[in-house]
Design a protein around this motif. Structure first.
Motif, mmCIF file in Angstrom:
data_model
loop_
_atom_site.group_PDB
_atom_site.id
_atom_site.type_symbol
_atom_site.label_atom_id
_atom_site.label_comp_id
_atom_site.label_asym_id
_atom_site.label_seq_id
_atom_site.Cartn_x
_atom_site.Cartn_y
_atom_site.Cartn_z
ATOM 1 N N GLN A 251 -81.959 -13.207 -92.427
ATOM 2 C CA GLN A 251 -82.482 -13.784 -91.201
ATOM 3 C C GLN A 251 -82.667 -15.299 -91.349
ATOM 4 N N TYR A 252 -82.869 -15.941 -90.210
ATOM 5 C CA TYR A 252 -82.971 -17.400 -90.133
ATOM 6 C C TYR A 252 -84.108 -17.727 -89.173
ATOM 7 N N TYR A 253 -85.073 -18.563 -89.630
ATOM 8 C CA TYR A 253 -86.261 -18.872 -88.836
ATOM 9 C C TYR A 253 -86.326 -20.360 -88.530
ATOM 10 N N GLY A 254 -86.740 -20.675 -87.302
ATOM 11 C CA GLY A 254 -86.907 -22.050 -86.887
ATOM 12 C C GLY A 254 -87.928 -22.137 -85.764
ATOM 13 N N PRO A 255 -88.234 -23.343 -85.294
ATOM 14 C CA PRO A 255 -89.221 -23.524 -84.226
ATOM 15 C C PRO A 255 -88.785 -22.881 -82.917
ATOM 16 N N ASP A 256 -89.768 -22.495 -82.103
ATOM 17 C CA ASP A 256 -89.482 -21.787 -80.857
ATOM 18 C C ASP A 256 -89.373 -22.703 -79.636
ATOM 19 N N GLY A 257 -89.495 -24.023 -79.820
ATOM 20 C CA GLY A 257 -89.428 -24.944 -78.699
ATOM 21 C C GLY A 257 -88.004 -25.250 -78.265
ATOM 22 N N PRO A 258 -87.846 -26.051 -77.206
ATOM 23 C CA PRO A 258 -86.517 -26.418 -76.717
ATOM 24 C C PRO A 258 -85.663 -27.058 -77.806
#
Length: 304
Positions: A251-258
């Motif tokens: 899996q790959y995780y990053g910020p949820d903003g635009p």
């Protein structure tokens, strides 16, 4: 629910190695892991800065020299870890350089590809057998939104000897981080203990942009409060990838903003190119040849 540092589970009894942990994202990652009870190793190039960072962290923290621009240093660091720790629960490949002028590592690799990818590839391979027997162990590698920008694996000129573009070279190195993670996960799947996960911090206010061209750096300095987030927030995707019990390998995780620039960590997807299995496997073979490091996990079968 927004995933914040409050969701980080207790890490008592776990050993975490964090590269580039004397500043920025690495420091915040190490700090929060130590505060949750982990024994944290700050793997840093500058020992004095590492010791100063360790003094600012509450918890069980040690400092170990690691210069990712030197395979000799990587091997020495791995040997030191093996001599000190019978197990590693978390290896967090965080350190990196960005937009450097054309330079080479001590082994002759282009600086960004050599530091961001090959150094971490070698380190992971040299200590992976300390993670394999440990249930719940993870290798977390930090990529970047930059893996989408002018990014490809240039097998015909990996070291940018014919021409050099600092943005494209950075993109290649961050794309390589993701491809390494995905291929490593396929190889780990048969073992059933260790998993490989990736993360990215969005656009965070750290020292990483210090080598950016002035045309980029100056606007970032002026606009930083509007377009960037603090390092402590930027570290959250890495911390979620490392500690959230629901995380799965690959899996790959990053910020949820635009644009994934800011915000709280969530599951994200990487560029279509990053999922090319044939390129991942070719990059793996080339990386083994360049570093001389062979992993204790074989190539996995790929479904047709």
């Amino acid at each position: 629910m927004k995933w914040t540092e409050q969701q980080i589970p207790r890490q008592d009894g776990r050993v975490a190695v964090v590269t580039g942990a004397n500043t920025g994202l690495g420091f915040e990652t190490a700090r929060l892991l130590a505060e949750r009870g982990a024994s944290v190793v700050l793997a840093v190039r500058d020992m004095e800065r590492g010791k100063l960072a360790a003094a600012r962290i509450n918890g069980d923290v040690s400092v170990r020299e690691l210069d990712l621009t030197s395979l000799e240093s990587v091997r020495a660091a791995a040997a030191g870890l093996r001599a000190t720790y019978p197990r590693i629960d978390l290896l967090i490949n965080n350190a990196g350089v960005m937009y450097t002028p054309r330079q080479t590592t001590r082994d002759g690799f282009e600086m960004q590809f050599g530091t961001n990818h090959l150094g971490h590839f070698a380190l992971t391979g040299l200590v992976l057998d300390l993670l394999l027997p440990v249930p719940g162990s993870r290798v977390v590698t930090v990529s970047s939104v930059g893996h989408r920008i002018r990014a490809a694996i240039h097998f015909d000129d990996l070291q940018w000897q014919r021409s050099y573009g600092r943005v494209a070279a950075y993109g290649q190195s961050k794309l390589a981080n993701l491809m390494f993670t995905y291929e490593l996960q396929r190889r780990l799947a048969a073992h059933g203990t260790t998993v490989a996960v990736a993360a990215h911090p969005g656009i965070s206010n750290t020292e990483l942009t210090r080598n950016s061209p002035a045309v980029v750096r100056r606007p970032l300095t002026w606009l930083a409060p509007l377009v960037t987030q603090p390092a402590a927030t930027g570290a959250l995707p890495t911390l979620r990838a490392a500690t959230d019990p629901s995380v799965l390998g690959g899996q790959y995780y990053g910020p949820d903003g635009p644009g994934e620039a800011r915000g709280y960590p969530r599951l994200v997807t990487s560029s279509p190119d990053s999922y090319d299995v044939s390129v991942q496997q070719r990059l793996w073979v080339v990386s083994e040849d360049l570093t001389g490091v062979r992993f204790p996990v074989g190539r996995a079968a790929v479904a047709a």
